[in-house]
Design a protein around this motif. Structure first.
Motif, PDB file in Angstrom:
ATOM      1  N   LEU A   1       0.840  -1.179   0.088  1.00  0.00           N
ATOM      2  CA  LEU A   1       0.225  -0.062  -0.035  1.00  0.00           C
ATOM      3  C   LEU A   1       0.780   1.196  -0.069  1.00  0.00           C
ATOM      4  CD1 LEU A   1      -2.785  -1.016   2.655  1.00  0.00           C
ATOM      5  CD2 LEU A   1      -2.978  -0.902  -0.021  1.00  0.00           C
TER       6      LEU A   1
ATOM      7  N   TYR B   1       0.975   4.078  -2.687  1.00  0.00           N
ATOM      8  CA  TYR B   1       0.653   5.669  -2.426  1.00  0.00           C
ATOM      9  C   TYR B   1       1.966   6.483  -2.852  1.00  0.00           C
ATOM     10  CZ  TYR B   1       0.741   9.760   0.759  1.00  0.00           C
ATOM     11  OH  TYR B   1       0.842  10.911   1.111  1.00  0.00           O
TER      12      TYR B   1
ATOM     13  N   LEU C   1      -7.338   2.940  -3.072  1.00  0.00           N
ATOM     14  CA  LEU C   1      -6.291   3.052  -2.301  1.00  0.00           C
ATOM     15  C   LEU C   1      -6.600   3.484  -0.990  1.00  0.00           C
ATOM     16  CD1 LEU C   1      -3.253   2.383  -1.833  1.00  0.00           C
ATOM     17  CD2 LEU C   1      -2.618   4.819  -2.603  1.00  0.00           C
TER      18      LEU C   1
ATOM     19  N   GLU D   1      -8.483   0.643   0.453  1.00  0.00           N
ATOM     20  CA  GLU D   1      -7.605  -0.471   0.961  1.00  0.00           C
ATOM     21  C   GLU D   1      -6.785  -0.166   2.338  1.00  0.00           C
ATOM     22  OE1 GLU D   1      -5.176  -0.927  -2.487  1.00  0.00           O
ATOM     23  OE2 GLU D   1      -6.542  -2.240  -3.503  1.00  0.00           O
ATOM     24  N   ILE D   2      -6.541   1.195   2.548  1.00  0.00           N
ATOM     25  CA  ILE D   2      -5.693   1.362   3.566  1.00  0.00           C
ATOM     26  C   ILE D   2      -6.420   1.463   4.781  1.00  0.00           C
ATOM     27  CG2 ILE D   2      -4.387   3.365   4.930  1.00  0.00           C
ATOM     28  CD1 ILE D   2      -3.240   4.173   2.168  1.00  0.00           C
TER      29      ILE D   2
ATOM     30  N   TYR E   1       0.218   5.719   8.246  1.00  0.00           N
ATOM     31  CA  TYR E   1      -0.898   5.396   7.216  1.00  0.00           C
ATOM     32  C   TYR E   1      -2.209   6.067   7.378  1.00  0.00           C
ATOM     33  CZ  TYR E   1       2.078   1.571   6.019  1.00  0.00           C
ATOM     34  OH  TYR E   1       3.231   1.054   5.565  1.00  0.00           O
TER      35      TYR E   1
END
Length: 125
Positions: free
Chosen positions: A12, A16, A61, A64-65, A81
């Motif tokens: 991830l 990013y 994204l 997902e994070i 994060y």
């Protein structure tokens, strides 16, 4: 189990980094430092595609994070994060603004362009 989660966080982080670089490249190729648009209608049309695709990638994204953060409550670098999520939200907002500015500058669109723009989720925001 923690190793799997850490590995997925590294993936991830890489996504990013790629997305933020893509945004920086789009800005550099679309706008002068003073904020004026660069290029002809072909370049700006390509930039609209780029912003649309980037927005969709950032949206995925971000989800997902957030999912990984919910799954890993004891992550040591959780703040990193969470900061990525905040930065993604900021960049998404910028993508919408940049897209709309380019669209406005291009003015009138033909039927085929309008049909293609229906694919752009960012156009409906």
């Amino acid at each position: 189990m923690a190793g799997v989660n850490l590995a997925s966080f590294k993936v991830l982080r890489k996504k990013y980094t790629e997305a933020t670089k893509n945004y920086d490249d789009l800005r550099t190729n679309s706008f002068h430092q003073e904020g004026y648009l660069i290029g002809d209608s072909v370049i700006l049309w390509d930039a609209m595609w780029g912003y649309s695709n980037l927005y969709d990638d950032l949206e995925t994204l971000e989800i997902e994070i957030k999912q990984q953060l919910r799954a890993c409550s004891d992550l040591k670098n959780r703040n990193e994060y969470e900061d990525m999520v905040s930065e993604i939200e900021y960049i998404k907002s910028n993508c919408i603004s940049d897209y709309k500015e380019i669209k406005s500058a291009l003015g009138e669109f033909g039927d085929s362009e309008l049909i293609r723009m229906e694919e752009f989720r960012i156009d409906r925001l």
